[in-house]
Design an enzyme around this catalytic site. Structure first.
Site, PDB file in Angstrom:
ATOM      1  N   GLU A 137     -46.915  42.937  12.123  1.00 48.91           N
ATOM      2  CA  GLU A 137     -48.473  43.028  11.966  1.00 48.91           C
ATOM      3  C   GLU A 137     -48.863  42.057  13.037  1.00 48.91           C
ATOM      4  OE1 GLU A 137     -49.187  42.403   7.932  1.00 48.91           O
ATOM      5  OE2 GLU A 137     -48.632  44.617   7.293  1.00 48.91           O
ATOM      6  N   GLU A 251     -30.813  49.338  14.571  1.00 48.40           N
ATOM      7  CA  GLU A 251     -31.839  48.575  15.572  1.00 48.40           C
ATOM      8  C   GLU A 251     -31.192  47.540  16.332  1.00 48.40           C
ATOM      9  OE1 GLU A 251     -35.858  47.619  14.504  1.00 48.40           O
ATOM     10  OE2 GLU A 251     -36.355  47.358  16.637  1.00 48.40           O
ATOM     11  N   ARG A 252     -30.455  46.548  15.482  1.00 43.88           N
ATOM     12  CA  ARG A 252     -29.763  45.506  16.126  1.00 43.88           C
ATOM     13  C   ARG A 252     -28.666  46.005  17.035  1.00 43.88           C
ATOM     14  NH1 ARG A 252     -31.248  41.844  10.751  1.00 43.88           N
ATOM     15  NH2 ARG A 252     -33.628  41.833  11.570  1.00 43.88           N
ATOM     16  N   GLY A 348     -31.513  36.726  45.870  1.00 45.14           N
ATOM     17  CA  GLY A 348     -32.590  35.983  46.527  1.00 45.14           C
ATOM     18  C   GLY A 348     -33.922  36.663  46.623  1.00 45.14           C
ATOM     19  N   GLY A 349     -34.755  36.363  47.426  1.00 45.19           N
ATOM     20  CA  GLY A 349     -36.262  36.866  47.691  1.00 45.19           C
ATOM     21  C   GLY A 349     -36.083  38.429  47.024  1.00 45.19           C
TER      22      GLY A 349
HETATM   23  C1  LIG Z   1     -42.196  45.471  23.590  1.00 44.99           C
HETATM   24  C2  LIG Z   1     -41.989  45.428  22.084  1.00 44.99           C
HETATM   25  C3  LIG Z   1     -41.744  46.414  21.243  1.00 44.99           C
HETATM   26  C4  LIG Z   1     -41.960  46.534  19.775  1.00 44.99           C
HETATM   27  N1  LIG Z   1     -41.531  47.289  18.827  1.00 44.99           N
HETATM   28  C5  LIG Z   1     -41.813  47.256  17.799  1.00 44.99           C
HETATM   29  C6  LIG Z   1     -41.902  48.469  16.896  1.00 44.99           C
HETATM   30  O1  LIG Z   1     -41.541  49.644  17.394  1.00 44.99           O
HETATM   31  N2  LIG Z   1     -42.028  48.410  15.545  1.00 44.99           N
HETATM   32  C7  LIG Z   1     -42.293  47.137  14.958  1.00 44.99           C
HETATM   33  O2  LIG Z   1     -42.504  47.019  13.790  1.00 44.99           O
HETATM   34  N3  LIG Z   1     -42.370  46.031  15.866  1.00 44.99           N
HETATM   35  C8  LIG Z   1     -42.085  46.028  17.173  1.00 44.99           C
HETATM   36  N4  LIG Z   1     -42.123  44.862  17.822  1.00 44.99           N
HETATM   37  C9  LIG Z   1     -42.444  43.775  17.050  1.00 44.99           C
HETATM   38  C10 LIG Z   1     -41.222  42.744  17.065  1.00 44.99           C
HETATM   39  O3  LIG Z   1     -40.366  43.139  16.147  1.00 44.99           O
HETATM   40  C11 LIG Z   1     -41.699  41.391  16.814  1.00 44.99           C
HETATM   41  O4  LIG Z   1     -42.393  40.722  17.823  1.00 44.99           O
HETATM   42  C12 LIG Z   1     -40.769  40.416  16.432  1.00 44.99           C
HETATM   43  O5  LIG Z   1     -39.947  40.743  15.101  1.00 44.99           O
HETATM   44  C13 LIG Z   1     -41.151  38.875  16.242  1.00 44.99           C
HETATM   45  O6  LIG Z   1     -42.579  38.812  15.546  1.00 44.99           O
HETATM   46  P1  LIG Z   1     -43.699  38.043  16.148  1.00 44.99           P
HETATM   47  O7  LIG Z   1     -43.818  38.918  17.526  1.00 44.99           O
HETATM   48  O8  LIG Z   1     -44.732  38.175  15.249  1.00 44.99           O
HETATM   49  O9  LIG Z   1     -43.271  36.576  16.345  1.00 44.99           O
HETATM   50  P2  LIG Z   1     -43.319  35.570  15.218  1.00 44.99           P
HETATM   51  O10 LIG Z   1     -42.760  36.046  14.057  1.00 44.99           O
HETATM   52  O11 LIG Z   1     -44.871  34.977  14.983  1.00 44.99           O
HETATM   53  O12 LIG Z   1     -42.242  34.353  15.596  1.00 44.99           O
HETATM   54  C14 LIG Z   1     -42.828  33.460  16.701  1.00 44.99           C
HETATM   55  C15 LIG Z   1     -41.661  32.625  16.915  1.00 44.99           C
HETATM   56  O13 LIG Z   1     -41.247  31.775  15.601  1.00 44.99           O
HETATM   57  C16 LIG Z   1     -39.967  31.882  15.518  1.00 44.99           C
HETATM   58  N5  LIG Z   1     -39.675  32.081  13.946  1.00 44.99           N
HETATM   59  C17 LIG Z   1     -40.552  32.603  12.974  1.00 44.99           C
HETATM   60  N6  LIG Z   1     -39.968  32.635  11.673  1.00 44.99           N
HETATM   61  C18 LIG Z   1     -39.035  31.642  12.046  1.00 44.99           C
HETATM   62  C19 LIG Z   1     -38.106  31.171  10.934  1.00 44.99           C
HETATM   63  N7  LIG Z   1     -38.072  31.438   9.805  1.00 44.99           N
HETATM   64  N8  LIG Z   1     -37.357  30.441  11.501  1.00 44.99           N
HETATM   65  C20 LIG Z   1     -37.092  30.030  12.822  1.00 44.99           C
HETATM   66  N9  LIG Z   1     -37.997  30.553  13.615  1.00 44.99           N
HETATM   67  C21 LIG Z   1     -38.771  31.186  13.311  1.00 44.99           C
HETATM   68  C22 LIG Z   1     -39.595  33.278  16.282  1.00 44.99           C
HETATM   69  O14 LIG Z   1     -38.185  33.445  16.283  1.00 44.99           O
HETATM   70  C23 LIG Z   1     -40.375  33.185  17.274  1.00 44.99           C
HETATM   71  O15 LIG Z   1     -39.768  32.596  18.303  1.00 44.99           O
HETATM   72  C24 LIG Z   1     -42.076  45.219  19.221  1.00 44.99           C
HETATM   73  C25 LIG Z   1     -42.375  43.839  20.018  1.00 44.99           C
HETATM   74  C26 LIG Z   1     -42.250  44.126  21.440  1.00 44.99           C
HETATM   75  C27 LIG Z   1     -42.728  42.874  22.189  1.00 44.99           C
END
Ligand SMILES: Cc1cc2nc3c(=O)[nH]c(=O)nc-3n(C[C@H](O)[C@H](O)[C@H](O)COP(=O)(O)OP(=O)(O)OC[C@H]3O[C@@H](n4cnc5c(N)ncnc54)[C@H](O)[C@@H]3O)c2cc1C
Length: 388
Positions: A137, A251-252, A348-349
């Protein structure tokens, strides 16, 4: 752009003759149906919808699913082969877009009723419908337990309000497997609903512009008073969190495989380039510093790939690998971060120029340590096993 790399040597411990046959057929599919067009699709920000139908025809979409729903069952390494060969398109976005069903369907397969599987799995495996997973979200993706999209039961429907973002295939998905809050705060109030895109109140943003993965369409999805039939609830109400966590394991694994293939292709490109490119009247491979970079790439890649395969084999034989798959994802991404960085350096470039594979690999790679759970979240999971 040249994609003429050697096929990855297969490892007999994990891959048999039938895996090789599948590898060959996906390789052919990629060479005929994707490679001639991929540069244009990357620029366009999507690939044609008909590609799903074509991929279904050759069994790419159905790999690993039960025959009853149009799938081709097999062990985990068949899916590994498909992912590896789709990555040979040189476009992580293509592999992610075609593969979004593999994060959307598993919860339906493991928790859904026969009727739900018939309705929500069959048409996707046939390439007729596109499925996406919607967990993240705008307020945050890492903290899955704090999901805010609500689904309030009204008779035989749920009224759904909220929004999801960064959804792969989100722009044109026909159905999303969506995490919603049906109960109290925290992990125990979350459920999974399949929401169809023609539901009144369902809308999508313009395609989100990204650093990499250009060929996959990514969107924000808005759910405004969507009335979703209660029969679309997957599994038990308020038990969705466990389905989401289980789904993350697949997924992982896919992300680790994608990272390893990114490393493989970057390494191969560098090997070829170092053989041909000259500086100071010597081939690049004549410089020890370049040779050592290539040696480090090969060593790290070998270790990462073997580790990932080992974990995949253990998952396939029913062992709990939550800690290990988190380690494998982080390790593979660390390796691909280093290799793609060094690959651009070796080119490189030219490595910074559009049209060169290593440039795209460098961009596409960046998402792998964010999507499916960030590096930091993987470390939190691993830590929870170490510091019990
Ligand atoms: C190209 C792309 C495709 C994607 N596809 C999907 C999809 O198909 N379905 C879907 O549901 N999602 C999807 N995502 C979302 C993706 O799973 C999330 O971006 C990811 O889980 C991180 O959530 P966030 O971006 O809200 O970052 P945040 O949760 O806001 O995190 C921001 C930073 O804080 C760190 N952080 C957060 N919590 C902690 C904690 N407890 N301890 C330490 N560090 C923390 C994170 O590691 C990160 O560095 C996609 C994202 C991208 C960019």
């Amino acid at each position: 752009m040249s994609y003429t790399f050697n096929t990855q040597a297969t490892c007999q411990e994990y891959f048999g003759k039938s895996h090789d046959l599948v590898r060959r057929s996906v390789k052919e599919f990629v060479e005929q149906e994707i490679l001639p067009y991929i540069d244009d699709w990357e620029e366009a920000g999507e690939f044609p919808r008909e590609l799903y139908l074509k991929a279904a025809e050759v069994g790419i979409l159905g790999t690993g699913y039960p025959e009853a729903y149009g799938g081709i069952p097999g062990d985990i390494f068949f899916r590994v082969v498909v992912t590896e060969e789709l990555m040979r398109s040189g476009s992580g976005g293509l592999a992610a877009g075609i593969g979004s069903l593999n994060i959307a369907l598993p919860p339906i397969l493991s928790l859904g009723t026969d009727a739900q599987k018939e309705r929500f799995i069959k048409p996707v495996l046939a390439g007729e419908k596109i499925a996406a997973l919607a967990i993240t979200e705008p307020g945050g993706g890492s903290d899955v337990a704090s999901i805010g999209t609500t689904a309030v039961r009204e008779g035989d429907h749920y009224r759904v309000n909220g929004s999801k973002t960064f959804i792969t295939s989100g722009h044109r998905a026909d159905q999303i497997t969506c995490a919603v809050r049906t109960g109290k705060t925290g992990a125990h109030g979350i459920s999974l609903l399949v929401i169809e895109s023609d539901t009144p109140g369902y809308s999508v943003s313009a395609k989100l512009k990204k650093t990499g993965w250009w060929a996959s369409d990514t969107a924000q999805i808005f759910l405004d008073d969507c009335l979703v039939p209660a029969e679309n609830l997957i599994g038990e109400e308020n038990q969705g969190f466990y389905g989401i966590m289980e789904n993350f394991q697949g997924e992982r694994l896919a992300m680790a495989i994608m990272a390893n293939m990114t490393s493989q292709m970057a390494y191969e490109a560098c090997l070829e380039y170092a053989r041909e490119r000259e500086a100071l009247n010597r081939k690049l491979q004549g410089f020890q510093v370049i040779r050592h970079k290539l040696v480090d790439m090969a060593t790290r890649l070998e270790a990462s790939r073997e580790f990932t395969y080992r974990i995949a084999a253990k998952i396939d034989s029913g062992h709990n690998q939550v800690k290990e798959i988190s380690m494998a994802k982080n390790f593979a991404c660390e390796v691909s971060d280093k290799i793609t960085y060094d690959a651009v350096q070796i080119f490189g470039g030219y490595g910074y120029m559009r049209g060169y594979l290593v440039e795209r690999l460098f961009r596409d790679n960046r998402i792998l340590s964010i999507g499916g759970g960030t590096t930091e979240i993987m470390k939190e999971i691993i830590g929870s096993f170490l510091f019990k």
